[in-house]
Design an enzyme around this catalytic site. Structure first.
Site, PDB file in Angstrom:
ATOM      1  N   ASP A  81       0.835  -0.655   0.508  1.00 27.41           N
ATOM      2  CA  ASP A  81       0.012  -0.455  -0.008  1.00 27.41           C
ATOM      3  C   ASP A  81       0.708   1.581   0.084  1.00 27.41           C
ATOM      4  OD1 ASP A  81      -2.293   1.276   0.221  1.00 27.41           O
ATOM      5  OD2 ASP A  81      -2.232   1.337   2.126  1.00 27.41           O
ATOM      6  N   HIS A 175      -6.969  10.962   4.861  1.00 22.89           N
ATOM      7  CA  HIS A 175      -6.949   9.150   5.241  1.00 22.89           C
ATOM      8  C   HIS A 175      -6.237   9.672   7.119  1.00 22.89           C
ATOM      9  CE1 HIS A 175      -4.242   8.976   1.526  1.00 22.89           C
ATOM     10  NE2 HIS A 175      -4.762   7.401   1.707  1.00 22.89           N
ATOM     11  N   HIS A 203      -9.743   5.205  -0.956  1.00 22.17           N
ATOM     12  CA  HIS A 203      -8.964   5.367   0.141  1.00 22.17           C
ATOM     13  C   HIS A 203      -9.592   5.603   1.025  1.00 22.17           C
ATOM     14  CE1 HIS A 203      -4.899   3.470  -1.365  1.00 22.17           C
ATOM     15  NE2 HIS A 203      -5.472   3.934  -2.703  1.00 22.17           N
ATOM     16  N   GLY A 204      -9.378   6.189   2.492  1.00 21.35           N
ATOM     17  CA  GLY A 204      -9.662   6.671   3.154  1.00 21.35           C
ATOM     18  C   GLY A 204     -11.003   6.741   4.158  1.00 21.35           C
ATOM     19  N   SER A 206     -12.072   4.628   6.110  1.00 20.99           N
ATOM     20  CA  SER A 206     -12.682   4.887   7.564  1.00 20.99           C
ATOM     21  C   SER A 206     -12.737   6.406   8.242  1.00 20.99           C
ATOM     22  CB  SER A 206     -11.804   4.930   9.045  1.00 20.99           C
ATOM     23  OG  SER A 206     -10.164   4.057   9.179  1.00 20.99           O
TER      24      SER A 206
HETATM   25  P1  13P Z   1      -8.160   5.313   6.759  1.00 22.60           P
HETATM   26  O1  13P Z   1      -6.283   5.145   7.549  1.00 22.60           O
HETATM   27  O2  13P Z   1      -7.934   6.414   6.821  1.00 22.60           O
HETATM   28  O3  13P Z   1      -9.213   3.859   6.601  1.00 22.60           O
HETATM   29  O4  13P Z   1      -6.824   5.914   4.985  1.00 22.60           O
HETATM   30  C1  13P Z   1      -6.743   4.061   4.724  1.00 22.60           C
HETATM   31  C2  13P Z   1      -6.165   3.986   3.250  1.00 22.60           C
HETATM   32  O5  13P Z   1      -7.006   4.691   2.636  1.00 22.60           O
HETATM   33  C3  13P Z   1      -4.826   3.156   3.052  1.00 22.60           C
HETATM   34  O6  13P Z   1      -4.405   3.162   1.808  1.00 22.60           O
END
Ligand code: 13P
Length: 278
Positions: A81, A175, A203-204, A206
């Site tokens: 990643d 993120h 992505h991001g 969460s």
């Molecule tokens: P988060 O940490 O915001 O969940 O993002 C994860 C991510 O995009 C990893 O590539």
């Protein structure tokens, strides 16, 4: 069969469900994801990020994923990643990783095209899949400007020139958010999904509210990246447990912490629609 690459997980651009990409950092996280995948009969991605490589080492972390992924018969991919260095991509491929993401989103457009193309060619020579990124998904800011979001014409050209298998786009997520509050530009996503010939990545995740995750899957997102939310689950669990029961055996605490992460991963698989798709 495990581990496998992203094309072997059963995701297609057309099918309306998304596979979860879960960042893992040690055996507790790896097992929590693999067990959830097994229970949910869901494909899953074990994602190896740069901070985790610094924490545990590239080869030990990839090896642990390779070994533990064999504990289930549902398809599990091991994926690098946010690599920003082509040499790290090569090292990961040499360790047998099945998929890589090169993040050239902060580079000038032509340099992003050039380096991503090189990574795609290298990955394909190893039988691995490759993800690129166009548009900026920031880290730790409050919001995303229109200018940072993915431009459809640029993204189509980027996908065609680089030959990426998956493309990460910027739609409004950030993120590293510890609670979910962000929404996504669903109109932009619909346009991107219509025009771009490869599956799209969020992505991001969460920080994105559940309704927007669901809508994003309906509108074309096929891979959803989760990191911070799982760290929050483990940290909250362990801090509560240690406060309530300071004399417990640490390994029992880790086991219970893994169960908490496992439950959170399984809930996300149901939200993404990947349960029973293995
Ligand atoms: P988060 O940490 O915001 O969940 O993002 C994860 C991510 O995009 C990893 O590539």
């Amino acid at each position: 069969m495990n581990p496998c690459n992203l094309n072997q997980l059963g995701i297609t651009r057309e099918n309306p469900w998304a596979v979860g990409h879960f960042n893992i950092h040690n055996q507790e996280f790896i097992r929590a994801v693999v067990r959830a995948a097994d229970q949910e009969r869901s494909p899953a991605i074990l994602a190896v990020g740069m901070l985790s490589v610094k924490y545990m080492g590239l080869e030990p972390l990839i090896s642990a994923c390779q070994v533990i992924s064999k504990e289930t018969d549902v398809p599990i991919a091991v994926h690098l990643d946010h690599a920003r260095d082509v040499d790290v991509v090569k090292q990961a491929l040499d360790c047998g990783i099945n998929s890589v993401m090169f993040d050239g989103s902060a580079l000038e457009y032509e340099e992003n095209v050039e380096k991503t193309t090189k990574v795609v060619q290298m990955a394909h020579e190893f039988g691995a899949t490759a993800e690129g990124e166009i548009g900026i998904v920031p880290h730790g800011t409050a919001s995303v400007s229109e200018a940072d979001m993915t431009n459809p014409a640029r993204a189509v050209e980027f996908a065609e020139r680089t030959g990426v298998d998956f493309l990460a786009v910027s739609l409004g997520s950030v993120h590293g958010m510890k609670t979910a509050g962000a929404s996504l530009n669903q109109d932009l996503l619909r346009q991107l999904h219509q025009q771009i010939p490869v599956p799209l990545v969020l992505h991001g995740a969460s920080g994105v509210v559940d309704d927007h995750i669901k809508a994003a899957v309906e509108n074309g997102i096929r891979k959803i990246n989760v990191n911070t939310g799982l760290k929050v689950v483990l940290k909250n669990f362990l801090s509560d447990k240690l406060a309530k029961d300071p004399d417990s055996d640490l390994l029992d605490d880790f086991d219970l912490g893994m169960d908490a992460v496992n439950a959170s991963v399984a809930a996300r698989m149901r939200l993404f629609g990947s349960s029973n798709k293995a």
